[in-house]
Design a protein around this motif. Structure first.
Motif, mmCIF file in Angstrom:
data_model
loop_
_atom_site.group_PDB
_atom_site.id
_atom_site.type_symbol
_atom_site.label_atom_id
_atom_site.label_comp_id
_atom_site.label_asym_id
_atom_site.label_seq_id
_atom_site.Cartn_x
_atom_site.Cartn_y
_atom_site.Cartn_z
ATOM 1 N N MET A 132 0.830 -1.334 0.167
ATOM 2 C CA MET A 132 0.033 0.164 -0.155
ATOM 3 C C MET A 132 0.901 1.265 -0.123
ATOM 4 O O MET A 132 0.605 2.292 -0.799
ATOM 5 C CB MET A 132 -1.035 0.019 1.188
ATOM 6 N N ASP A 133 2.180 1.197 0.895
ATOM 7 C CA ASP A 133 2.925 2.501 0.730
ATOM 8 C C ASP A 133 3.487 2.533 -0.402
ATOM 9 O O ASP A 133 3.347 3.838 -1.090
ATOM 10 C CB ASP A 133 3.919 2.012 1.885
ATOM 11 N N VAL A 136 0.694 4.081 -3.042
ATOM 12 C CA VAL A 136 0.333 5.564 -2.841
ATOM 13 C C VAL A 136 1.410 6.431 -3.096
ATOM 14 O O VAL A 136 1.240 7.569 -3.743
ATOM 15 C CB VAL A 136 -0.355 5.829 -1.485
ATOM 16 N N SER A 139 2.344 4.477 -7.598
ATOM 17 C CA SER A 139 1.277 4.678 -8.488
ATOM 18 C C SER A 139 1.768 3.401 -9.739
ATOM 19 O O SER A 139 1.196 3.973 -10.885
ATOM 20 C CB SER A 139 0.732 5.630 -8.815
ATOM 21 N N LEU A 167 -5.973 0.182 1.811
ATOM 22 C CA LEU A 167 -6.424 1.455 0.971
ATOM 23 C C LEU A 167 -7.499 2.084 1.375
ATOM 24 O O LEU A 167 -7.694 3.269 1.240
ATOM 25 C CB LEU A 167 -6.364 0.878 -0.329
ATOM 26 N N ASN A 168 -8.623 1.140 1.844
ATOM 27 C CA ASN A 168 -9.701 1.958 2.126
ATOM 28 C C ASN A 168 -10.696 2.904 1.249
ATOM 29 O O ASN A 168 -10.989 3.963 1.830
ATOM 30 C CB ASN A 168 -9.398 2.336 3.830
ATOM 31 N N ASP A 169 -10.438 2.417 0.125
ATOM 32 C CA ASP A 169 -11.178 3.168 -1.050
ATOM 33 C C ASP A 169 -10.502 4.518 -1.206
ATOM 34 O O ASP A 169 -11.351 5.536 -1.887
ATOM 35 C CB ASP A 169 -12.587 3.485 -0.841
ATOM 36 N N TYR A 170 -9.316 4.802 -0.894
ATOM 37 C CA TYR A 170 -8.581 6.017 -0.919
ATOM 38 C C TYR A 170 -8.307 6.546 -2.362
ATOM 39 O O TYR A 170 -8.490 7.493 -2.754
ATOM 40 C CB TYR A 170 -7.252 6.110 -0.187
ATOM 41 N N ILE A 171 -8.036 5.367 -3.244
ATOM 42 C CA ILE A 171 -7.685 5.444 -4.603
ATOM 43 C C ILE A 171 -8.439 4.255 -5.106
ATOM 44 O O ILE A 171 -8.483 3.152 -4.605
ATOM 45 C CB ILE A 171 -6.230 5.389 -4.676
ATOM 46 N N GLU A 172 -8.930 4.335 -6.117
ATOM 47 C CA GLU A 172 -9.977 3.329 -6.856
ATOM 48 C C GLU A 172 -8.893 2.390 -7.503
ATOM 49 O O GLU A 172 -7.946 2.715 -8.155
ATOM 50 C CB GLU A 172 -10.942 4.141 -7.951
#
Length: 201
Positions: A132-133, A136, A139, A167-172
């Motif tokens: 995840m790090d 974000v 990409s 990620l919790n829907d932060y980026i699609e």
């Protein structure tokens, strides 16, 4: 400092390139494997150590030094009392999730723990955090997970699930199964990456 590349070029009379093992593996998958239709791919090897290489638009990323993505710091799992196996950082990604960390934590090699689901749930927890790090920050279009630890194929769905939770829907992410993938070159990505690098030279 010894000018190895310059000396090899002088003695061999041909262009020479030198790269890390994980960067050439990323080049192999980018040019010939699962990443060949992506503009950018991140290859992560999880084995005796953890490293990663990023290729974007046909070129490997190179900063001042080579990147050490295996040494990012993570949040410890609340039930994990293991201090970590990295001599420099203790509980960095490599210290918590590389093969030697698994063996130090449980007293057995990962291959001997194949049926112990709790081992792989914890492994996925740490790998998903790091992924995840990377996602974000960099990409990448493809995140490829290889190395000996990833021979435990049950890890892939676990990592994808935990990654999406973090990620919790932060980026699609349209399709996490298309984002986080296994290598496609049957452990030949390093050799084929060297070929790709040589061809570019």
């Amino acid at each position: 400092y010894y000018p190895l590349m310059e000396e090899l070029e002088k003695r061999l009379g041909v262009p020479v390139a030198i790269q890390t093992d994980v960067v050439v593996a990323s080049m192999g998958e980018y040019e010939y494997g699962i990443g060949k239709n992506a503009a950018s791919c991140l290859y992560i090897t999880v084995g005796t150590g953890i490293g990663a290489g990023l290729v974007q638009n046909g070129k490997p990323f190179q900063g001042r030094n080579h990147s050490e993505m295996g040494h990012v710091l993570l949040q410890k799992h609340p039930e994990d009392a293991f201090e970590g196996a990295c001599p420099s950082h203790g509980s960095c990604l490599e210290g918590l999730a590389a093969g030697p960390a698994i063996e130090a934590r449980y007293g057995k090699k990962g291959a001997d723990l194949a049926d112990e689901d709790h081992v792989w749930e914890l492994e996925a927890y740490y790998l998903a955090q790091a992924i995840m790090d990377y996602f974000v920050i960099l990409s990448p279009e493809k995140i490829i997970l290889g190395g000996g630890v990833m021979k435990q194929e049950k890890l892939y769905p676990m990592i994808r699930e935990k990654f999406m939770e973090l990620l919790n829907d932060y980026i699609e992410v349209e399709n996490v199964e298309d984002l986080i993938v296994a290598p496609a070159l049957n452990d030949e990505q390093g050799v084929k990456g060297c070929i790709a690098l040589a061809a570019k030279e």
